[in-house]
Enzyme design. Structure first.
Site, PDB file in Angstrom:
ATOM      1  CG  HIS A 464      22.290 -28.158  27.253  1.00  0.00           C
ATOM      2  ND1 HIS A 464      23.156 -28.783  26.390  1.00  0.00           N
ATOM      3  CD2 HIS A 464      21.067 -28.694  27.007  1.00  0.00           C
ATOM      4  CE1 HIS A 464      22.480 -29.656  25.649  1.00  0.00           C
ATOM      5  NE2 HIS A 464      21.212 -29.626  26.010  1.00  0.00           N
ATOM      6  CD  GLU A 465      18.010 -28.349  29.192  1.00  0.00           C
ATOM      7  OE1 GLU A 465      17.245 -28.138  28.233  1.00  0.00           O
ATOM      8  OE2 GLU A 465      18.649 -29.426  29.313  1.00  0.00           O
ATOM      9  CG  HIS A 468      17.510 -27.029  24.068  1.00  0.00           C
ATOM     10  ND1 HIS A 468      17.706 -27.519  22.803  1.00  0.00           N
ATOM     11  CD2 HIS A 468      18.081 -27.935  24.907  1.00  0.00           C
ATOM     12  CE1 HIS A 468      18.372 -28.684  22.874  1.00  0.00           C
ATOM     13  NE2 HIS A 468      18.619 -28.940  24.150  1.00  0.00           N
TER      14      HIS A 468
HETATM   15 ZN   LIG Z   1      19.671 -30.597  25.002  1.00  0.00          ZN
END
Ligand SMILES: [Zn+2]
Length: 675
Positions: A464-465, A468
């Site tokens: 997830h990170e 980003h």
């Molecule tokens: Zn997030």
């Protein structure tokens, strides 16, 4: 003595000179940078030259360059490696920085120049990116009240300040109610609880000096208690206390505060010329307006409710088999659902963990980025703020793309959670500046010489990170204010949640989820269990979430209610809330909506993003190849490289050929057959 923060940074990659900075350097550097920025902004406002894009908008963007470099470095260490001195500095900087930004938006001369440019925009011969930056700058001034004068301007200032203190009060009341309540447990009361809940209850009792184990209202204790305690009477008592937070009467009751907040928000929207606060808030989001949000939520509501009702029937039978008569109650759901989960998908964390090694998962995230976008990652050296932090030079075809900093281990000086930050954002206004991006996680550090093992959830967090981070690293725009993750709130989680899907690709798991000792890939049966567990009890989770989002929307979209509790009851009645499920956050403790402005009429956005990530990954599934080269190129060209340079809906539509639909989300949550 010179301040290393204020010297030119001659470090590798232009990193902040962490090895030379001491904690005494931050405050003077921030003061100097603030002064410099303020002087530059006043010069822009007071300029005698006719306004141009360069001397006004671009000048504004660059005015606080040094300030953002210094703060980028400071907030990296303040979040990931704090100490009392750095905490005090955070408290010192917050009011200074908020005074600085309101001085900018309330500067009438400055706004006049922006207004002139905005009026003349057609004749300025601007590039599409410049038009976008001008539009966003003008809009943010208008939204903060730059057009108001006299009584209206004063009233808006008053409302903002009253809202700020009401938000703080709401939060503090909630904390007080959480601190206040505890339920002592005798040894007999703890029968049937797994050992981790028993030790958590003992630890909580010790911490509070209660003289024995207690259940508290902390989510990490009460939720497992409700899941595992066979004692229906204790579950009932604990559940009622948990859901009464902020509604216990007396000094800490939040109900009147909620009503006042809603009323003030409606007044604020009215002063600024909007029909409702939801119209004001959603103007800057991809959703755009309240109707689009309601449509999305209702499309998910019906199938979720149908799934939850089918589950309720199963759980009610289990309740009756235990010798209890009558309906399934909210304090029964988690307990019987946990029992059923054990029967249907028994998944032992200890069996799974050896397959998710931190090092292998980092390699997996890098390898997917290589297959999709051709990125390569080479370990790099430079001054960093903690010995556990690592970094990689990210390149493509031999050219530098970004610097990626990974700070994965938990430590006392790090705040909890996981996040992606940027010490520097990509831009081209002062040379070809590439991003310095950080991923910070809180994985338990293993003893020396042993591999760091993750849970499946941890591995998802890592992906997830990293999603980003890709949004920052692949950014390819001219202006910093629209670079990387500077996008609408309901769009910003798309790249991150989308990237989680590559962890579920069977080939990725086969290659990288290998046993720490034997090196064997995860057995098929275990793999199926891991993936199957992710959609368990989704009817319940979706119902409790969507109900909260609909109540939030109704609070801000319609006339502000004199009695928010009554409005809440009406909304739940109207949508047919199942008897055994309550809102994930009821009004008196709905901190997302009342502690501040962040998620007011914005609680839907988690689901909005999830609809998009499921829909976007379905594009790869439709191609039959999770690494389809043409789609990956389109994802980068239309979304990951574009930042906020265009409306999110346009970017998405260009990638997918249409706006997102809910089908993939319903399928992913296991709700597709329920409708
Ligand atoms: Zn997030």
């Amino acid at each position: 003595m010179t301040n290393p923060l204020l010297d030119t940074w001659t470090t590798p990659f232009g990193l902040p000179p962490f090895d030379a900075i001491t904690d005494d350097d931050w405050s003077p550097a921030v003061d100097t940078a603030l002064e410099e920025a303020t002087t530059r902004i006043l010069a822009i406002a007071e300029s005698q030259d006719a306004p141009t894009f360069e001397n006004t908008i671009l000048a504004l963007e660059s005015a606080d360059r040094r300030l953002s470099d210094v703060l980028g470095a400071f907030y990296s260490v303040a979040g990931a490696d704090s100490n009392p001195k750095r905490e005090a500095l955070q408290r010192e900087f917050a009011p200074k920085l908020s005074a600085y930004s309101s001085a900018i938006t309330s500067n009438k001369q400055l706004f006049q120049r922006i207004e002139t440019l905005w009026t003349d925009r057609e004749s300025l011969d601007l590039t599409p990116e410049q038009q976008r930056v001008l539009y966003l700058t003008h809009r943010s001034f208008v939204r903060s009240g730059a057009e108001l004068t006299g009584f209206a301007e004063d009233r808006l200032t008053e409302i903002k300040s009253r809202l700020a203190s009401l938000g703080t009060e709401f939060t503090q009341n909630l904390l007080a109610d959480e601190r206040e309540w505890e339920m002592p447990l005798s040894e007999a009361d703890m029968e049937g609880l797994p050992s981790f809940v028993v030790s958590a209850a003992r630890a909580a009792g010790e911490e509070r000096g209660a003289g024995g184990p207690v259940v508290t209202l902390s989510r990490s204790l009460i939720v497992p208690f409700l899941q595992f305690s066979p004692r229906r009477d204790l579950r009932h008592k604990a559940y009622e206390a948990w859901t009464a937070r902020g509604a216990n009467g007396g000094d800490t009751d939040n109900r009147a505060i909620a009503a006042e907040i809603l009323d003030l928000r409606a007044q604020r929207a009215d002063l600024l010329g909007y029909d409702s606060f939801a119209d004001y808030k959603l103007e800057t989001e991809m959703a755009g307006n309240p109707q689009a949000v309601r449509d999305l939520l209702m499309q998910v509501w019906e199938p979720a409710k149908a799934a939850a009702e089918a589950d309720a029937t199963r759980l009610t039978a289990m309740l009756h088999a235990d010798g209890h008569a009558g309906p399934l109650e909210p304090w029964d759901w988690r307990y019987y659902s946990e029992k059923r989960r054990k029967e249907e998908h028994d998944l032992d964390e200890n069996e799974v963990k050896p397959y998710f090694q931190l090092g292998r998962m980092i390699e997996a995230a890098f390898d997917c980025a290589n297959k999709l976008f051709g990125l390569q990652f080479a370990p790099a050296d430079g001054p960093l703020y903690h010995p556990d932090v690592r970094m990689w030079d990210v390149t493509r075809n031999g050219e530098h793309v970004a610097l990626f900093v990974g700070d994965y281990f938990a430590r006392g000086s790090k705040r909890s959670g996981a996040w992606c930050g940027a010490m520097r954002s990509q831009r081209r206004t002062d040379g070809d500046v590439r991003a310095i991006v950080t991923n910070v996680c809180n994985f338990a550090k293993p003893p020396k010489g042993e591999p760091c093992l993750l849970s499946y959830d941890d591995a998802r967090t890592l992906f997830h990170e990293f999603g980003h981070a890709l949004h920052q690293m692949l950014s390819d725009v001219t202006y910093e204010s629209i670079s990387g993750t500077s996008v609408a709130r309901d769009f910003v989680e798309l790249p991150s949640q989308l990237y989680e899907h590559w962890l579920e690709v069977p080939q990725v798991l086969k290659d990288y989820a290998t046993h720490a000792e034997t090196g064997e890939p995860m057995p098929e049966a275990l793999l199926d269990k891991v993936l199957g567990a992710a959609t368990y009890d989704m009817g319940f989770q979706t119902v409790e979430y969507v109900a909260s989002a609909l109540v939030d929307l109704s609070f801000h979209d319609e006339e502000p209610p004199a009695d928010p509790m009554q409005r809440q009851a009406e909304v739940l009645e109207e949508i047919g809330m199942p008897h055994a499920i309550r809102m994930r956050h009821a009004t008196p403790h709905f901190a997302h909506v009342f502690s501040g402005d962040g998620y007011s009429s914005g609680y839907y956005s988690y689901m909005w993003s999830e609809v998009m990530d499921a829909d976007a990954f379905a594009a790869f599934e439709e191609k039959g190849d999770p690494f389809d080269a043409e789609l990956a190129r389109s994802l980068e060209a239309n979304i990951l490289s574009r930042g906020g340079s265009e409306e999110a809906a346009d970017l998405y539509t260009r990638f997918r050929g249409r706006m997102p639909g809910v089908e993939a989300l319903l399928k992913g949550r296991g709700l597709a057959d329920a409708a």
